[in-house]
Design a protein around this motif. Structure first.
Motif, PDB file in Angstrom:
ATOM      1  N   LYS A  17       0.836  -1.201   0.000  1.00 45.71           N
ATOM      2  CA  LYS A  17       0.000   0.000   0.000  1.00 45.71           C
ATOM      3  C   LYS A  17       0.872   1.252   0.000  1.00 45.71           C
ATOM      4  CE  LYS A  17      -3.956  -1.988   2.291  1.00 45.71           C
ATOM      5  NZ  LYS A  17      -4.511  -2.291   3.598  1.00 45.71           N
ATOM      6  N   LEU A 497     -14.798   7.909   0.391  1.00 44.39           N
ATOM      7  CA  LEU A 497     -14.648   8.738  -0.809  1.00 44.39           C
ATOM      8  C   LEU A 497     -13.478   8.244  -1.651  1.00 44.39           C
ATOM      9  CD1 LEU A 497     -15.263  12.335   0.541  1.00 44.39           C
ATOM     10  CD2 LEU A 497     -16.741  10.958  -0.912  1.00 44.39           C
ATOM     11  N   GLU A 499     -12.240   5.076  -1.371  1.00 43.53           N
ATOM     12  CA  GLU A 499     -12.494   3.686  -1.752  1.00 43.53           C
ATOM     13  C   GLU A 499     -13.387   3.593  -2.986  1.00 43.53           C
ATOM     14  OE1 GLU A 499     -11.926   1.638   2.635  1.00 43.53           O
ATOM     15  OE2 GLU A 499     -13.923   2.074   1.900  1.00 43.53           O
ATOM     16  N   ALA A 500     -14.333   4.535  -3.095  1.00 42.25           N
ATOM     17  CA  ALA A 500     -15.184   4.541  -4.288  1.00 42.25           C
ATOM     18  C   ALA A 500     -14.317   4.681  -5.536  1.00 42.25           C
ATOM     19  CB  ALA A 500     -16.191   5.678  -4.199  1.00 42.25           C
ATOM     20  N   ALA A 501     -13.278   5.517  -5.434  1.00 42.11           N
ATOM     21  CA  ALA A 501     -12.379   5.701  -6.577  1.00 42.11           C
ATOM     22  C   ALA A 501     -11.508   4.468  -6.804  1.00 42.11           C
ATOM     23  CB  ALA A 501     -11.511   6.937  -6.361  1.00 42.11           C
ATOM     24  N   VAL A 502     -11.150   3.780  -5.701  1.00 44.89           N
ATOM     25  CA  VAL A 502     -10.379   2.533  -5.837  1.00 44.89           C
ATOM     26  C   VAL A 502     -11.183   1.536  -6.664  1.00 44.89           C
ATOM     27  CG1 VAL A 502      -9.461   0.545  -4.590  1.00 44.89           C
ATOM     28  CG2 VAL A 502      -9.131   2.837  -3.673  1.00 44.89           C
ATOM     29  N   ILE A 503     -12.458   1.375  -6.286  1.00 46.50           N
ATOM     30  CA  ILE A 503     -13.328   0.425  -6.983  1.00 46.50           C
ATOM     31  C   ILE A 503     -13.413   0.765  -8.466  1.00 46.50           C
ATOM     32  CG2 ILE A 503     -15.719  -0.384  -7.155  1.00 46.50           C
ATOM     33  CD1 ILE A 503     -14.718  -1.385  -4.637  1.00 46.50           C
ATOM     34  N   LEU A 504     -13.457   2.066  -8.759  1.00 42.34           N
ATOM     35  CA  LEU A 504     -13.617   2.484 -10.152  1.00 42.34           C
ATOM     36  C   LEU A 504     -12.289   2.521 -10.900  1.00 42.34           C
ATOM     37  CD1 LEU A 504     -16.378   5.160  -9.679  1.00 42.34           C
ATOM     38  CD2 LEU A 504     -16.577   2.977 -10.859  1.00 42.34           C
ATOM     39  N   GLY A 505     -11.233   2.024 -10.273  1.00 37.28           N
ATOM     40  CA  GLY A 505     -10.002   1.824 -11.012  1.00 37.28           C
ATOM     41  C   GLY A 505      -9.036   2.994 -11.037  1.00 37.28           C
ATOM     42  N   ALA A 506      -9.182   3.934 -10.087  1.00 37.91           N
ATOM     43  CA  ALA A 506      -8.240   5.057 -10.077  1.00 37.91           C
ATOM     44  C   ALA A 506      -6.970   4.648  -9.340  1.00 37.91           C
ATOM     45  CB  ALA A 506      -8.872   6.263  -9.406  1.00 37.91           C
ATOM     46  N   ALA A 510      -3.867   9.085  -9.123  1.00 35.57           N
ATOM     47  CA  ALA A 510      -5.110   9.670  -9.633  1.00 35.57           C
ATOM     48  C   ALA A 510      -6.033  10.029  -8.480  1.00 35.57           C
ATOM     49  CB  ALA A 510      -5.806   8.684 -10.574  1.00 35.57           C
ATOM     50  N   LYS A 514      -7.165  13.748  -7.933  1.00 34.43           N
ATOM     51  CA  LYS A 514      -8.542  14.104  -8.270  1.00 34.43           C
ATOM     52  C   LYS A 514      -9.472  14.156  -7.070  1.00 34.43           C
ATOM     53  CE  LYS A 514      -8.611  12.395 -12.975  1.00 34.43           C
ATOM     54  NZ  LYS A 514      -9.105  11.330 -13.835  1.00 34.43           N
ATOM     55  N   ILE A 515      -9.146  13.399  -6.032  1.00 30.27           N
ATOM     56  CA  ILE A 515     -10.065  13.335  -4.891  1.00 30.27           C
ATOM     57  C   ILE A 515      -9.470  13.989  -3.648  1.00 30.27           C
ATOM     58  CG2 ILE A 515     -11.536  11.826  -3.500  1.00 30.27           C
ATOM     59  CD1 ILE A 515     -12.152  11.188  -6.304  1.00 30.27           C
ATOM     60  N   PRO A 518      -7.991  17.955  -4.010  1.00 29.00           N
ATOM     61  CA  PRO A 518      -9.028  18.982  -4.138  1.00 29.00           C
ATOM     62  C   PRO A 518      -9.852  19.152  -2.865  1.00 29.00           C
ATOM     63  CG  PRO A 518      -9.070  17.543  -6.045  1.00 29.00           C
ATOM     64  CD  PRO A 518      -8.094  16.948  -5.074  1.00 29.00           C
ATOM     65  N   LEU A 519     -10.081  18.027  -2.158  1.00 30.13           N
ATOM     66  CA  LEU A 519     -10.929  18.108  -0.976  1.00 30.13           C
ATOM     67  C   LEU A 519     -10.199  18.690   0.233  1.00 30.13           C
ATOM     68  CD1 LEU A 519     -12.934  14.782  -1.202  1.00 30.13           C
ATOM     69  CD2 LEU A 519     -13.759  17.097  -1.556  1.00 30.13           C
TER      70      LEU A 519
ATOM     71  N   ALA B  79     -10.172  -2.799  -8.617  1.00 32.90           N
ATOM     72  CA  ALA B  79     -10.660  -2.348  -9.912  1.00 32.90           C
ATOM     73  C   ALA B  79     -10.670  -3.472 -10.942  1.00 32.90           C
ATOM     74  CB  ALA B  79      -9.809  -1.195 -10.415  1.00 32.90           C
ATOM     75  N   PHE B  87     -21.651   2.676  -1.221  1.00 30.59           N
ATOM     76  CA  PHE B  87     -21.299   2.818   0.189  1.00 30.59           C
ATOM     77  C   PHE B  87     -22.460   3.372   0.999  1.00 30.59           C
ATOM     78  CE2 PHE B  87     -17.397   2.919  -2.163  1.00 30.59           C
ATOM     79  CZ  PHE B  87     -16.521   2.176  -1.379  1.00 30.59           C
ATOM     80  N   ALA B  91     -20.642   8.210  -0.445  1.00 28.42           N
ATOM     81  CA  ALA B  91     -19.276   8.573  -0.860  1.00 28.42           C
ATOM     82  C   ALA B  91     -19.257   9.312  -2.191  1.00 28.42           C
ATOM     83  CB  ALA B  91     -18.386   7.327  -0.921  1.00 28.42           C
ATOM     84  N   TRP B  93     -18.313  12.432  -4.425  1.00 27.68           N
ATOM     85  CA  TRP B  93     -17.247  13.419  -4.289  1.00 27.68           C
ATOM     86  C   TRP B  93     -17.852  14.814  -4.326  1.00 27.68           C
ATOM     87  CZ3 TRP B  93     -15.944   9.516  -8.244  1.00 27.68           C
ATOM     88  CH2 TRP B  93     -15.273   8.443  -7.663  1.00 27.68           C
ATOM     89  N   HIS B  95     -16.749  17.728  -4.523  1.00 27.49           N
ATOM     90  CA  HIS B  95     -16.198  18.785  -5.357  1.00 27.49           C
ATOM     91  C   HIS B  95     -16.448  18.526  -6.841  1.00 27.49           C
ATOM     92  CE1 HIS B  95     -13.346  15.575  -5.231  1.00 27.49           C
ATOM     93  NE2 HIS B  95     -12.589  16.109  -6.165  1.00 27.49           N
ATOM     94  N   PHE B 104     -16.598   9.363 -13.662  1.00 29.18           N
ATOM     95  CA  PHE B 104     -15.264   9.070 -13.132  1.00 29.18           C
ATOM     96  C   PHE B 104     -14.711   7.712 -13.582  1.00 29.18           C
ATOM     97  CE2 PHE B 104     -12.146   7.760 -10.009  1.00 29.18           C
ATOM     98  CZ  PHE B 104     -11.456   8.929  -9.739  1.00 29.18           C
ATOM     99  N   GLN B 108     -11.489   6.784 -16.021  1.00 35.24           N
ATOM    100  CA  GLN B 108     -10.382   5.903 -15.657  1.00 35.24           C
ATOM    101  C   GLN B 108     -10.157   4.849 -16.726  1.00 35.24           C
ATOM    102  OE1 GLN B 108      -8.390   6.621 -13.166  1.00 35.24           O
ATOM    103  NE2 GLN B 108      -9.749   8.356 -12.827  1.00 35.24           N
TER     104      GLN B 108
END
Lengths: 602, 363
Positions: A17, A497, A499-506, A510, A514-515, A518-519, B79, B87, B91, B93, B95, B104, B108
């Motif tokens: 990780k 927030l 983990e959702a991006a992890v699932i979507l392959g970021a 990235a 992107k997450i 910015p936050l 992925a 979730f 979850a 985003w 912004h 998104f 990707q």
């Protein structure tokens, strides 16, 4: 199943990780930047240095073990003059400073938060101004106001207009040092205490009132215990900062041969007696360490208060009634006297051609834009056309921007690592280690880096005399502020927030780009601005590290103060202040952040 | 066809096992609910399927492919497991606009702008969010946010969708509506869904299969009907059903059941134990005004009207029980009544292990 195998596999998985790798990386860097210097500091006090070859009657072999420095610093006349007397002075000055910080800070906080005082917004804004001024603005303007012929100086404003000559104890020594340092450092006390006061739900006090408790009893048993942690933190930070401050005691103490530990360290190191100077640094560090220990005990209690004010906090304000306007006017006058008048004095002084003559005919822009004239300040041209000054100003801006950005980014990444693995040992270690520099007095920190980077060590080159060293020391020293804002802003971002991006392959980068970034932008900007302000007006940290090739505005100003170019150095101080103010407000206007949030007000 | 296969999955933190040797097969197109109280390991299981958490032991197959194996050191990143996850907090985003949130995953995958536009627009239409594409999440209602979360995951057309209590933040009315729309989405897309909830009613209404978990172990994995009618353990019986399941301890004497000092009903089977625990749901007993051989005496404690029916709280000896009666039934406090069990709805459990025993009971 084989327990060892499971454990090994868990470990192997964790190492894949990014946050684990980052944590390890930061830990190594921080250990090198914070822990290793401590060892080399101790080591220096136990060996002969190059400057010791002058010593007679001892078998001096440079680099060989000796207890000479300790023997000399612990007993005898030399120890009396160079250690015990400055130590006593430091304790006196620090106690006075902290008392002023607590008194002014809590009084202002009380007025603004708990009463219906008029113009509270203006008062709040003015109250934080001294924080962005260089620490010696007050001391220089103090001299400008009180100096006179009894201390063999040109006339100050008081003497010029009233003919009253202030006695020496009011011009130089502990009294003016305490006052000017206390008035410089009270803003962080104000921020911490007002933050704590804001968090008190007045229902807590009202319940006590309904149960028949008197006002003073409520203050003693309910209000004070709740803000006690903030008072403790204020006192501790006050001790750490005022002990390590160099500028004020140098300007108001040295002319009267009043030494504190910080000025004594400076003079010992400047005369190549590091071995002895660092013993004093260790003493400063030890006092801070005791403070840290005490604060830890208080902070652990503080956690249990953290839930106060989870819901909307109701706060009932005390009515000041007919005293409202007078108190408000007095407060504003006081704040102006601390925050604005000193700058006016310094500007005025910088516009006088001959020191001590405040008549119209003596006004001149010579020290600002004049051409070189051997009759004044040894022919230095006015600061705005002076290459050395402009170079230092550019260095200052560059250092603040580069240091601020690196420090802000590092703080955010460390915040990420800590927030992601709250329970992991590495995170806890990382958080602890990154906070250490906060408690190391600035002058000591400078001394640490002087030893650490004076020579090449393994892969790390000798950085003494380079701009990189200034950046490094800035980043390391200011890291506690950005780590604090980094951790709190990362904790506000729910793990889901990411983990959702992890699932979507970021990928990790990235996600960061992107997450997460910015936050947490606000925390980043707040942290960076604090570092920017702090490092631009920082003198104690750099005074031991700069070389003629790499001066910053503060150290160059101090050099001119030392040689007595009063109006010239005053002009430089005004310039520096303008730079800080302009840069701060430019960034604030651009990013709309609250400096107070980064200062540790919350 | 099996979509998800868990083989001997375990996961623990500092010595406490959150999931303990769990094995489970989830068929293609199933809607399987992991049901259990908080801390039973259901969310951990879901996160291990997703790849957000690594098991200490065991293997996970998705779509027939081994995606995790502790012994072989295989661990496919989330992925690449071909799944989506919704979730509990949604979850979203904050912004990014609704459009950017949904786009998104496609970004990707490096799809072209046109393709992304097309697919996002279509999915937003599917979840009835057309026209809200340029809003920010904070400008949406809870139900709309929930649908964005769904859209964000189905836009990448995963064959497996994981949901972690996706409806628990909604109010009751909205929750019912969203249940219907999730169920419809499941039917239309024929996606396999693994759904985590602690709400037994949600599990019963939505699933094709329910896996009841307790303390990291699987208690029962069966259809909703079977879980409701034939709970495999006292724990399952207790956890499912509304408002609660009644338990009564009985002695077994010569093939008869003895409750208190009253003989009632028969129990058949070989090697009968000396004592059993009987369970019956509130609707499995009728209230009688007089004593017959097949009844238990009880006293009324309180009566609650719950709309379609009345819940009568009674004391049977020193046991508290709830009986569902017809609307309009009237009882006084402390009134003496008699309860007649519907033996087809009564289950028998071991008082010691809590597991269901396979004995038949009758009147």
């Amino acid at each position: 199943m084989n327990g060892l195998k499971v454990r090994f596999r868990k470990l192997a998985n964790r190492w894949r990780k990014p946050e684990t790798i980052l944590a390890a990386l930061f830990l190594v860097i921080l250990v090198y930047l914070v822990v290793v210097p401590l060892f080399s500091l101790v080591q220096t006090t136990l060996v002969w240095g190059t400057g010791d070859t002058r010593i007679r009657g001892e078998n001096v072999v440079v680099g060989k073990f000796t207890t000479y420095h300790w023997r000399r610093m612990l007993s005898g006349d030399f120890a009396e003059a160079v250690f015990y007397k400055p130590l006593l002075n430091t304790l006196i000055v620090t106690a006075g400073t902290v008392a002023i910080v607590l008194a002014v800070g809590s009084l202002l906080a009380y007025l603004v938060v708990r009463t219906d005082i008029r113009w509270a917004k203006l008062i709040n804004a003015l109250a934080t101004v001294p924080y962005i001024l260089p620490s010696w603005v007050l001391s220089l303007s103090w001299l400008q106001l009180f100096q006179n012929s009894t201390v063999a100086m040109p006339e100050g404003l008081l003497s010029y207009y009233t003919g009253i000559n202030a006695p020496e104890w009011l011009v130089y020594g502990p009294i003016p040092i305490m006052i000017t340092m206390g008035l410089h450092y009270y803003p962080f006390g104000y921020l911490l205490i007002s933050g704590a006061l804001r968090s008190i739900d007045s229902q807590l006090e009202e319940s006590a009132e309904i149960l028949g408790a008197s006002k003073s009893y409520i203050m003693r048993r309910i209000t004070m215990p709740i803000i006690k942690p903030a008072l403790f933190s204020t006192a501790l930070l006050g001790i750490a900062r005022s002990m390590g401050t160099f500028g004020t005691p140098a300007i108001l103490g040295l002319p009267a041969r009043y030494y504190t530990l910080s000025t004594q360290i400076y003079s010992l190191v400047r005369t190549q007696r590091q071995g002895q100077g660092y013993i004093l640094a260790l003493v400063l560090l030890a006092i801070s360490g005791i403070g840290l220990y005490v604060n830890q005990r208080v902070i652990s209690a503080r956690r249990s208060y953290a839930t106060i004010g989870g819901k909307g906090v109701k706060s009932r304000k005390v009515r000041l009634g007919k005293w409202n306007t007078p108190i408000a006017v007095l407060t504003i006058l006081f704040l102006l006297a601390v925050a604005v008048f000193p700058l006016v004095f310094l500007t005025w002084s910088s516009l006088t051609l001959y020191a001590g003559d405040y008549s119209i005919s003596n006004l001149s822009l010579h020290y600002w834009i004049g051409e070189s004239n051997p009759r004044f300040v040894a022919g230095e041209p006015g600061i705005l056309r002076n290459e050395a000054v402009m170079g230092a100003a550019w260095n200052t801006v560059k250092l603040a921007l580069v240091g601020g950005l690196i420090c802000g980014f590092a703080g955010l990444l460390i915040g990420y690592v800590v927030a992601r693995a709250r329970r992991a040992l590495t995170s806890r270690l990382l958080e602890q280690v990154s906070f250490v520099p906060m408690l190391v007095p600035s002058i000591v920190f400078g001394a640490l880096y002087l030893t650490l980077f004076a020579v090449r060590r393994g892969p790390v080159p000798a950085l003494y005399g380079t701009f990189a060293l200034l950046v490094l020391v800035t980043v390391a020293k200011q890291l506690p502020y950005t780590v604090r804002s980094g951790v709190s802003s990362m904790l506000q971002v729910a793990q889901e927030l990411e983990e959702a991006a992890v699932i979507l392959g970021a990928s990790w980068f990235a996600r960061l780009r992107k997450i997460m970034l910015p936050l947490t932008k606000n925390g980043f900007v707040a942290g960076t601005v604090i570092v920017l302000i702090t490092s631009m007006r920082e003198l104690s940290l750099y005074i031991l590290l700069v070389t003629p090739a790499n001066r910053v505005l503060t150290t160059l100003t101090y050099r001119y103060i030392e040689v007595g170019y009063t109006q010239f150095s005053n002009a430089m101080t005004v310039l520096l202040t303008l730079l800080v103010v302009v840069l701060t407000y430019a960034i604030n206007a651009w990013q709309k952040t609250d400096i107070g949030a980064g200062l540790g007000g919350r | 066809m099996v979509t998800v296969r868990l083989v001997g999955i375990s996961k623990g933190w500092s010595g406490v096992k959150a999931v303990d040797n769990l094995s489970l097969d989830i068929g293609k197109g199933d809607f399987v609910t992991l049901l259990g109280p908080s801390g039973c390991g259901k969310t951990t299981t879901l996160r291990m399927i997703a790849g957000l958490e690594d098991p200490d032991d065991g293997e996970i197959y998705i779509h027939g492919k081994l995606v995790f194996s502790a012994s072989k050191g295989i661990n496919v990143p989330p992925a690449q497991r071909g799944l989506g996850m919704i979730f509990q907090s949604y979850a979203l985003w904050p912004h990014m606009t609704v459009f950017d949130n949904v786009a998104f995953g496609l970004v990707q995958q490096k799809l072209s702008k046109d393709q992304i536009n097309q697919r996002v627009t279509r999915v937003l239409a599917d979840v009835e969010l057309e026209g809200l594409a340029h809003r920010y999440p904070s400008e949406l209602s809870g139900g709309q946010q929930q649908r964005v979360a769904v859209a964000r995951m189905i836009v990448v057309s995963p064959e497996l969708l994981l949901m972690d209590e996706p409806l628990s933040n909604l109010d009751t009315r909205l929750r019912m509506q969203m249940r219907a729309s999730l169920k419809r989405m499941h039917q239309e897309t024929n996606t396999t869904v693994v759904y985590v909830t602690h709400d037994q009613e949600e599990a019963l209404t939505m699933s094709t299969g329910i896996a009841v978990m307790n303390k990291g172990k699987l208690e029962q994995y069966a259809s909703p009907e079977e879980v409701y009618e034939r709970p495999a353990s006292k724990f399952v019986a207790e956890f499912t059903g509304n408002p609660q399941t009644n338990f009564i301890d009985a002695e077994v004497v010569d093939g008869r059941l003895k409750i208190g000092d009253r003989f009632i009903g028969h129990i058949d089977g070989d090697a009968l134990p000396n004592a059993v625990t009987l369970s019956f749901r509130p609707e499995a007993m009728s209230i009688r005004q007089e004593s017959t051989p097949n009844t238990l005496p009880a006293t009324v404690y309180a009566t609650l009207l719950v709309g379609a029916s009345v819940l009568v709280y009674v004391h049977i000896g020193n046991i508290e029980a709830v009986i569902r009666a017809e609307r309009g039934s009237k009882f006084r406090g402390n009134q003496e009544i008699w309860l007649e069990p519907d033996w087809t709805q009564v289950n028998v459990y071991s008082p010691t292990t809590g597991r269901r025993l396979d004995y038949a009971v009758r009147g």
